[in-house]
Motif scaffolding. Structure first.
Motif, short mmCIF file in Angstrom:
data_model
loop_
_atom_site.label_atom_id
_atom_site.label_comp_id
_atom_site.label_asym_id
_atom_site.label_seq_id
_atom_site.Cartn_x
_atom_site.Cartn_y
_atom_site.Cartn_z
N VAL A 14 10.89 -9.34 13.05
CA VAL A 14 10.84 -9.70 11.63
C VAL A 14 9.39 -9.87 11.18
O VAL A 14 9.01 -9.42 10.08
N ALA A 15 8.55 -10.48 12.01
CA ALA A 15 7.15 -10.66 11.66
C ALA A 15 6.46 -9.30 11.50
O ALA A 15 5.67 -9.10 10.56
N CYS A 16 6.76 -8.37 12.39
CA CYS A 16 6.18 -7.03 12.29
C CYS A 16 6.66 -6.31 11.03
O CYS A 16 5.88 -5.65 10.34
N ALA A 17 7.94 -6.43 10.73
CA ALA A 17 8.49 -5.79 9.53
C ALA A 17 7.85 -6.37 8.27
O ALA A 17 7.51 -5.63 7.34
N VAL A 18 7.68 -7.67 8.24
CA VAL A 18 7.05 -8.31 7.08
C VAL A 18 5.60 -7.84 6.95
O VAL A 18 5.12 -7.57 5.84
N GLY A 19 4.90 -7.71 8.07
CA GLY A 19 3.52 -7.20 8.04
C GLY A 19 3.44 -5.80 7.48
O GLY A 19 2.55 -5.48 6.68
N ALA A 20 4.38 -4.94 7.86
CA ALA A 20 4.40 -3.58 7.34
C ALA A 20 4.70 -3.56 5.85
O ALA A 20 4.06 -2.84 5.08
N VAL A 21 5.66 -4.37 5.42
CA VAL A 21 6.01 -4.41 3.99
C VAL A 21 4.85 -4.94 3.16
O VAL A 21 4.55 -4.41 2.09
N LEU A 22 4.17 -5.97 3.66
CA LEU A 22 3.02 -6.51 2.94
C LEU A 22 1.92 -5.47 2.79
O LEU A 22 1.28 -5.38 1.74
N ALA A 23 1.69 -4.68 3.83
CA ALA A 23 0.65 -3.65 3.76
C ALA A 23 1.06 -2.50 2.85
O ALA A 23 0.25 -2.03 2.05
N LEU A 24 2.31 -2.06 2.97
CA LEU A 24 2.75 -0.92 2.16
C LEU A 24 2.87 -1.27 0.68
O LEU A 24 2.61 -0.44 -0.19
N ALA A 25 3.27 -2.51 0.39
CA ALA A 25 3.41 -2.94 -1.00
C ALA A 25 2.08 -3.45 -1.56
O ALA A 25 1.99 -3.78 -2.74
N ASP A 26 1.05 -3.49 -0.73
CA ASP A 26 -0.28 -3.94 -1.13
C ASP A 26 -0.25 -5.35 -1.73
O ASP A 26 -0.83 -5.61 -2.77
N ILE A 27 0.45 -6.24 -1.05
CA ILE A 27 0.56 -7.63 -1.49
C ILE A 27 -0.56 -8.42 -0.83
O ILE A 27 -0.66 -8.45 0.40
N GLU A 28 -1.41 -9.03 -1.64
CA GLU A 28 -2.54 -9.80 -1.13
C GLU A 28 -2.09 -11.22 -0.82
O GLU A 28 -1.73 -11.97 -1.73
#
Length: 121
Positions: A14-28
């Motif tokens: 889940v932590a890895c998936a959240v990291g990928a989503v944060l990077a792809l969605a460009d959420i600061e």
């Protein structure tokens, strides 16, 4: 997989998936600085380690870590070489490559279990 290993594996996934989503969605967010590198280092290594069946756990960990570093370094070098640096594209590429390795692992394990089942008849 026993229950003792299931919880940490799910939390790490889940932590890895959240990291990928944060990077792809460009959420600061400050969490992105921790979870996105976690994704980049854990996911390729886990995908390669999944291909190594019936091996020594230390060998699997070593090969997975080396493969993870190699994937990230080669990807970064290619993006720099072609003047196409993009962290979002890097995360997407690592995700797609790891997904394909997971597919190969699933097909290989399915084929191996089918062969074992046919051999016992």
């Amino acid at each position: 997989m026993g229950r003792n290993r299931t919880v940490p594996v799910v939390v790490l996934g889940v932590a890895c998936a959240v990291g990928a989503v944060l990077a792809l969605a460009d959420i600061e967010t400050p969490v992105r600085m921790i979870l996105t590198p976690l994704f980049l280092f854990v996911v390729p290594g886990a995908a390669v380690a999944g291909l190594l069946r019936d091996r020594d756990p230390l060998s699997v960990l070593t090969v997975g870590a080396a493969a993870s570093l190699a994937v990230n370094v080669v990807l970064a070098e290619a993006m720099l070489l072609f003047d196409a640096w993009s962290p979002r594209a890097g995360v997407a590429t690592v995700g797609v490559l790891s997904f394909f390795l997971w597919i190969i692992r699933s097909l290989y394990r399915g084929q191996a279990s089918a062969e074992r089942g046919a051999g016992t008849r």
